[in-house]
Design a protein around this motif. Structure first.
Motif, PDB file in Angstrom:
ATOM      1  N   UNK A  27      41.809  35.503  -3.231  1.00 19.54           N
ATOM      2  CA  UNK A  27      41.427  34.825  -4.474  1.00 19.54           C
ATOM      3  C   UNK A  27      40.023  34.261  -4.350  1.00 19.54           C
ATOM      4  N   UNK A  28      39.728  33.656  -3.206  1.00 23.02           N
ATOM      5  CA  UNK A  28      38.389  33.103  -2.966  1.00 23.02           C
ATOM      6  C   UNK A  28      37.339  34.213  -3.069  1.00 23.02           C
ATOM      7  N   UNK A  29      37.602  35.329  -2.407  1.00 22.67           N
ATOM      8  CA  UNK A  29      36.658  36.446  -2.410  1.00 22.67           C
ATOM      9  C   UNK A  29      36.453  36.976  -3.824  1.00 22.67           C
ATOM     10  N   UNK A  30      37.543  37.142  -4.566  1.00 19.84           N
ATOM     11  CA  UNK A  30      37.426  37.655  -5.932  1.00 19.84           C
ATOM     12  C   UNK A  30      36.629  36.731  -6.834  1.00 19.84           C
ATOM     13  N   UNK A  31      36.956  35.450  -6.811  1.00 25.17           N
ATOM     14  CA  UNK A  31      36.360  34.515  -7.770  1.00 25.17           C
ATOM     15  C   UNK A  31      34.978  34.032  -7.346  1.00 25.17           C
ATOM     16  N   UNK A  32      34.793  33.748  -6.071  1.00 23.20           N
ATOM     17  CA  UNK A  32      33.547  33.120  -5.644  1.00 23.20           C
ATOM     18  C   UNK A  32      32.559  34.057  -4.951  1.00 23.20           C
ATOM     19  N   UNK A  33      32.985  35.287  -4.675  1.00 22.02           N
ATOM     20  CA  UNK A  33      32.046  36.217  -4.051  1.00 22.02           C
ATOM     21  C   UNK A  33      31.809  37.457  -4.910  1.00 22.02           C
ATOM     22  N   UNK A  34      32.860  38.202  -5.195  1.00 24.07           N
ATOM     23  CA  UNK A  34      32.672  39.446  -5.947  1.00 24.07           C
ATOM     24  C   UNK A  34      32.372  39.238  -7.422  1.00 24.07           C
ATOM     25  N   UNK A  36      31.472  36.126  -8.981  1.00 24.69           N
ATOM     26  CA  UNK A  36      30.949  34.779  -9.182  1.00 24.69           C
ATOM     27  C   UNK A  36      30.057  34.770 -10.416  1.00 24.69           C
ATOM     28  N   UNK A  37      30.450  34.011 -11.405  1.00 24.81           N
ATOM     29  CA  UNK A  37      29.709  33.937 -12.656  1.00 24.81           C
ATOM     30  C   UNK A  37      28.647  32.829 -12.650  1.00 24.81           C
ATOM     31  N   UNK A  38      28.588  32.050 -11.563  1.00 23.02           N
ATOM     32  CA  UNK A  38      27.657  30.915 -11.549  1.00 23.02           C
ATOM     33  C   UNK A  38      26.209  31.361 -11.713  1.00 23.02           C
ATOM     34  N   UNK A  39      25.798  32.406 -11.016  1.00 24.44           N
ATOM     35  CA  UNK A  39      24.420  32.877 -11.134  1.00 24.44           C
ATOM     36  C   UNK A  39      24.153  33.421 -12.532  1.00 24.44           C
ATOM     37  N   UNK A  40      25.104  34.168 -13.069  1.00 24.24           N
ATOM     38  CA  UNK A  40      24.932  34.738 -14.412  1.00 24.24           C
ATOM     39  C   UNK A  40      24.765  33.635 -15.455  1.00 24.24           C
ATOM     40  N   UNK A  41      25.581  32.594 -15.366  1.00 26.32           N
ATOM     41  CA  UNK A  41      25.496  31.523 -16.360  1.00 26.32           C
ATOM     42  C   UNK A  41      24.225  30.692 -16.144  1.00 26.32           C
ATOM     43  N   UNK A  42      23.840  30.473 -14.906  1.00 26.02           N
ATOM     44  CA  UNK A  42      22.605  29.730 -14.628  1.00 26.02           C
ATOM     45  C   UNK A  42      21.391  30.507 -15.149  1.00 26.02           C
ATOM     46  N   UNK A  43      21.376  31.821 -14.944  1.00 25.77           N
ATOM     47  CA  UNK A  43      20.275  32.653 -15.444  1.00 25.77           C
ATOM     48  C   UNK A  43      20.253  32.664 -16.973  1.00 25.77           C
ATOM     49  N   UNK A  44      21.417  32.798 -17.592  1.00 25.50           N
ATOM     50  CA  UNK A  44      21.488  32.868 -19.064  1.00 25.50           C
ATOM     51  C   UNK A  44      21.020  31.564 -19.710  1.00 25.50           C
ATOM     52  N   UNK A 125      34.811  35.021 -19.073  1.00 22.99           N
ATOM     53  CA  UNK A 125      34.914  36.465 -19.235  1.00 22.99           C
ATOM     54  C   UNK A 125      35.485  37.097 -17.980  1.00 22.99           C
ATOM     55  N   UNK A 126      36.661  37.709 -18.096  1.00 26.21           N
ATOM     56  CA  UNK A 126      37.260  38.316 -16.903  1.00 26.21           C
ATOM     57  C   UNK A 126      36.488  39.552 -16.452  1.00 26.21           C
ATOM     58  N   UNK A 127      36.502  39.810 -15.155  1.00 29.31           N
ATOM     59  CA  UNK A 127      35.818  41.013 -14.661  1.00 29.31           C
ATOM     60  C   UNK A 127      36.546  42.270 -15.127  1.00 29.31           C
ATOM     61  N   UNK A 128      35.806  43.372 -15.181  1.00 24.11           N
ATOM     62  CA  UNK A 128      36.368  44.655 -15.622  1.00 24.11           C
ATOM     63  C   UNK A 128      37.592  45.051 -14.800  1.00 24.11           C
ATOM     64  N   UNK A 129      37.572  44.755 -13.495  1.00 29.69           N
ATOM     65  CA  UNK A 129      38.704  45.136 -12.638  1.00 29.69           C
ATOM     66  C   UNK A 129      39.990  44.442 -13.087  1.00 29.69           C
ATOM     67  N   UNK A 130      39.900  43.207 -13.537  1.00 30.31           N
ATOM     68  CA  UNK A 130      41.082  42.506 -14.032  1.00 30.31           C
ATOM     69  C   UNK A 130      41.528  43.097 -15.364  1.00 30.31           C
ATOM     70  N   UNK A 131      40.580  43.366 -16.239  1.00 33.32           N
ATOM     71  CA  UNK A 131      40.906  43.948 -17.536  1.00 33.32           C
ATOM     72  C   UNK A 131      41.525  45.336 -17.408  1.00 33.32           C
TER      73      UNK A 131
END
Length: 150
Positions: A27-34, A36-44, A125-131
């Motif tokens: 779960x950690x790897x999925x959410x915080x590594x693969x 991780x939306x933090x960079x995307x939201x910070x950039x946006x 927004x869920x990742x494509x792999x989850x969808x």
């Protein structure tokens, strides 16, 4: 052998604990590594993720600087730096606290509310792999996560 103090469920063994550790790490790897939306939201939003977190906490309504610091698990001086930056950007403002005129509340401006909503949308927004999972797997994950969140 079943143990009554665990609600009738067997006590977890070493194999179960190992599996739980593997699931937690996954779960950690999925959410915080693969994914991780933090960079995307910070950039946006053009700001650090700590400022994004503050925006999202303030979206619930005006709060004191001390309450915001607690919700961010940050110290008050650092929270002041964050709020000062949000104010400079026109995303937040300090207003007199109607319950205690000696103190101030921090609240979002209209633009701040829009940025907080954008951030929430990106982070939710869920990742494509989850969808791409079959609906029954998504339902199973939903049940498990709801149970873990209590």
């Amino acid at each position: 052998m079943e143990c009554l103090d665990t609600g009738g469920h067997p006590e977890p063994g070493e194999a179960d604990a190992g599996m739980a550790a593997r699931v937690w790490q996954g779960m950690y790897t999925l959410v915080l590594e693969r994914h991780d939306r933090r960079k995307a939201v910070a950039d946006a939003l053009g700001m650090s993720f700590s400022r994004v977190r503050a925006l999202r906490r303030l979206a619930a309504g005006p709060i004191t600087l001390r309450e915001l610091a607690e919700r961010l698990t940050a110290d008050p001086p650092y929270t002041t730096v964050i709020v000062d930056d949000l104010v400079r950007r026109g995303l937040a403002e300090r207003i007199t606290n109607p319950a205690d005129r000696r103190s101030k509340l921090v609240h979002l401006t209209e633009e701040g509310e829009a940025k907080a909503a954008l951030a929430t949308g990106i982070l939710a927004t869920p990742p494509d792999a989850l969808l791409a999972l079959p609906p029954e797997d998504i339902r199973a994950l939903d049940r498990v996560v709801a149970k873990l969140l209590g």
